[in-house]
Scaffold this motif. Sequence first.
Motif, mmCIF file in Angstrom:
data_model
loop_
_atom_site.group_PDB
_atom_site.id
_atom_site.type_symbol
_atom_site.label_atom_id
_atom_site.label_comp_id
_atom_site.label_asym_id
_atom_site.label_seq_id
_atom_site.Cartn_x
_atom_site.Cartn_y
_atom_site.Cartn_z
ATOM 1 N N HIS A 233 0.824 -1.200 0.000
ATOM 2 C CA HIS A 233 0.000 0.000 0.000
ATOM 3 C C HIS A 233 0.864 1.257 0.000
ATOM 4 N N ASN A 238 -2.716 5.418 -3.317
ATOM 5 C CA ASN A 238 -4.180 5.488 -3.299
ATOM 6 C C ASN A 238 -4.748 5.856 -4.668
ATOM 7 N N SER A 241 -9.908 2.985 -4.997
ATOM 8 C CA SER A 241 -10.500 2.418 -3.791
ATOM 9 C C SER A 241 -11.505 1.354 -4.225
ATOM 10 N N PRO A 242 -11.370 0.138 -3.655
ATOM 11 C CA PRO A 242 -10.398 -0.266 -2.648
ATOM 12 C C PRO A 242 -8.989 -0.354 -3.224
ATOM 13 N N ASN A 243 -8.004 -0.435 -2.310
ATOM 14 C CA ASN A 243 -6.616 -0.546 -2.704
ATOM 15 C C ASN A 243 -5.911 -1.539 -1.785
ATOM 16 N N HIS A 246 -6.637 -1.897 1.945
ATOM 17 C CA HIS A 246 -7.850 -2.544 2.441
ATOM 18 C C HIS A 246 -7.630 -4.018 2.777
ATOM 19 N N SER A 261 -10.096 -7.936 2.878
ATOM 20 C CA SER A 261 -10.724 -6.753 3.463
ATOM 21 C C SER A 261 -11.686 -7.178 4.572
ATOM 22 N N ALA A 279 -16.554 -3.261 -1.406
ATOM 23 C CA ALA A 279 -15.410 -3.232 -0.484
ATOM 24 C C ALA A 279 -14.669 -4.558 -0.458
ATOM 25 N N CYS A 295 -11.603 -8.785 -6.609
ATOM 26 C CA CYS A 295 -12.087 -7.503 -6.102
ATOM 27 C C CYS A 295 -13.490 -7.266 -6.664
ATOM 28 N N VAL A 314 -8.736 0.595 -10.616
ATOM 29 C CA VAL A 314 -8.759 -0.510 -9.651
ATOM 30 C C VAL A 314 -8.102 -1.747 -10.252
#
Length: 421
Positions: A233, A238, A241-243, A246, A261, A279, A295, A314
């Motif tokens: 991370h 960033n 999101s999410p990244n 998470h 997550s 998320a 994801c 993403v």
Amino acid sequence: MTEPLLPVPLYLGPQLPRWQPATAADVQRAIDSGAITERHWLDVKLNTKTSTDGNNKEIAADLASFANDGGALIYGVSEDKAAKTFTIAPFDLSGQAERIDEVARSRCDPPLYVACHPLPASSDDCSQGLLLVEIPPSPSAPHMVDGRYYGRGDTTKRRLTDGEVARLHAVRTMRHLTAEQLIEREITRDPIPADGRDTSHVYVVARPLAAPPDLLTETIERRTLGTVVLGFHSRLGNHASPNWGHLSSQQPRAQGWGVHSHVLTGRRLNQNDKSAETAMVDLEIGDDGSLSLVCGRGSDYAGDSGQQYILDAVATLFTRGVVELAGQLGRDHGYGGRWLIAVGLTDLEGKHSAAAFRNMFGEGLVPFSADRYIEATEAVTSELLAQPGAVTRRLVRRLLRGLGTTGQSYGQLLTDPRPGG
């Protein structure tokens, strides 16, 4: 400037131990032991010669000839063909690694990844020495130089026949089919059943093709992989999101170790609503080093329009992370071989890139014209470490092209520092 990477242990042929030279003295010892001789996986040259068009073309053909099966070139070794003996002949290394890299990228079609390793003649003077050029097996082989394809015979390069070129292209096609099977497996294993998905999902898989089945078993049992993953991370940031930030929870899995997550437990959603889907990020790390990421936010609604947009940032962010993680695991656990890496996205047709929402005119942006996106490539550990951006770009470039976007807001995920930078 980053620290130079040692070559992965080089394969010189059957019945010979793998070899990882760091200095010219290591090459001399290999000569003395009889391990150095021109063969299918190794060639030696006196030097790189002057930078003329003809010499650069010859270098490109030499490099392309190794790209099918992998191999190495050593510049700075003199050969007496009559006596069948070899002698090290150090030369001025200034600018030579950069030149070889430039030739591989500009004279080979498609561009070829190589790793150059200067081998100094002495610890006191690093300007003189030998240059080891590592050419991993290329996922884009065969490579063309001036309209011709090249391969290796027993000891020298040679032009490939049309039949050999067709066979190599068929092998590439079969590998892509295998990658599609990997993505289909992950779609089936998705924590959210197909009839319960509201958004596009992203899948990224990486498989070491020749790793032992217990490559990571001891590391998994020490429960340290979650810390390794969280480190991505701070490195990747960033952009979406999410990244990677998470992936804050971890737990043992039947197939290895899971990092995920907060909305997941045991690869199952622990809440059932739209916010849980977007998320959701899960990364499963297998004992053999395999990586499987899913994801749930490959697309999402924007504003009050009720329209979904594809979050290509993403997909790119998690692809880059899996590429880097595979390289780090390979390096840390002594696996320098090939990886098969694949990316998949579902439920895309008719959706625009999120960039269309930010651009009120949507100029140059188009709806994606297929329901799914699947792309795959192969790379060895050294390429994953040295050029993760280039590998990531191979995996997502058709996605970005199909959306009419260049990924400007996260461009650094697709780039690498130039050699020596």
